[in-house]
Design a protein around this motif. Structure first.
Motif, short mmCIF file in Angstrom:
data_model
loop_
_atom_site.label_atom_id
_atom_site.label_comp_id
_atom_site.label_asym_id
_atom_site.label_seq_id
_atom_site.Cartn_x
_atom_site.Cartn_y
_atom_site.Cartn_z
N UNK A 10 0.83 -1.21 0.00
CA UNK A 10 0.00 0.00 0.00
C UNK A 10 0.86 1.25 0.00
N UNK A 11 0.61 2.12 -0.98
CA UNK A 11 1.27 3.43 -1.06
C UNK A 11 0.22 4.50 -0.81
N UNK A 12 0.62 5.54 -0.07
CA UNK A 12 -0.26 6.69 0.13
C UNK A 12 0.55 7.96 -0.12
N UNK A 13 -0.14 9.07 -0.23
CA UNK A 13 0.49 10.37 -0.41
C UNK A 13 0.55 11.06 0.94
N UNK A 14 1.74 11.48 1.35
CA UNK A 14 1.93 12.21 2.60
C UNK A 14 2.54 13.56 2.27
N UNK A 15 1.72 14.59 2.30
CA UNK A 15 2.18 15.94 1.99
C UNK A 15 2.90 16.01 0.64
N UNK A 16 2.34 15.34 -0.36
CA UNK A 16 2.91 15.38 -1.70
C UNK A 16 4.04 14.38 -1.95
N UNK A 17 4.35 13.55 -0.96
CA UNK A 17 5.43 12.58 -1.09
C UNK A 17 4.84 11.18 -0.98
N UNK A 18 5.14 10.30 -1.93
CA UNK A 18 4.64 8.93 -1.80
C UNK A 18 5.30 8.22 -0.62
#
Length: 75
Positions: A10-18
């Motif tokens: 699972x990948x998510x976006x954290x403040x514009x960073x994967x």
């Protein structure tokens, strides 16, 4: 404190960073989620780097805890 974590797919976006979600637990058994944006082997040995790269591609599906990331974890 020590934690043992495993790589999920699972990948998510954290403040514009994967960030990839890693799941695990502390030595005391407390469950943890880690949002990893960078990881690097600390070895100059080509065989170790190759092993690390191969192991890094081995992922597992996340548990339900990692599917619904609490907003308090996103900085």
């Amino acid at each position: 404190m020590n934690i043992t974590i495993r790589n999920t797919d699972r990948l998510i976006d954290v403040n514009g960073v994967p960030a990839r979600i890693w799941e695990g637990q502390t030595d005391a058994g407390v469950p943890v989620l880690c949002l990893v944006t960078r990881i690097s082997p600390q070895s100059l040995d080509p065989a170790a780097i190759e092993t690390f790269a191969r192991e890094l591609t081995e992922t597992t599906p996340p548990t339900d805890a990692a599917v619904a990331i609490p907003a308090r974890l996103i900085l």
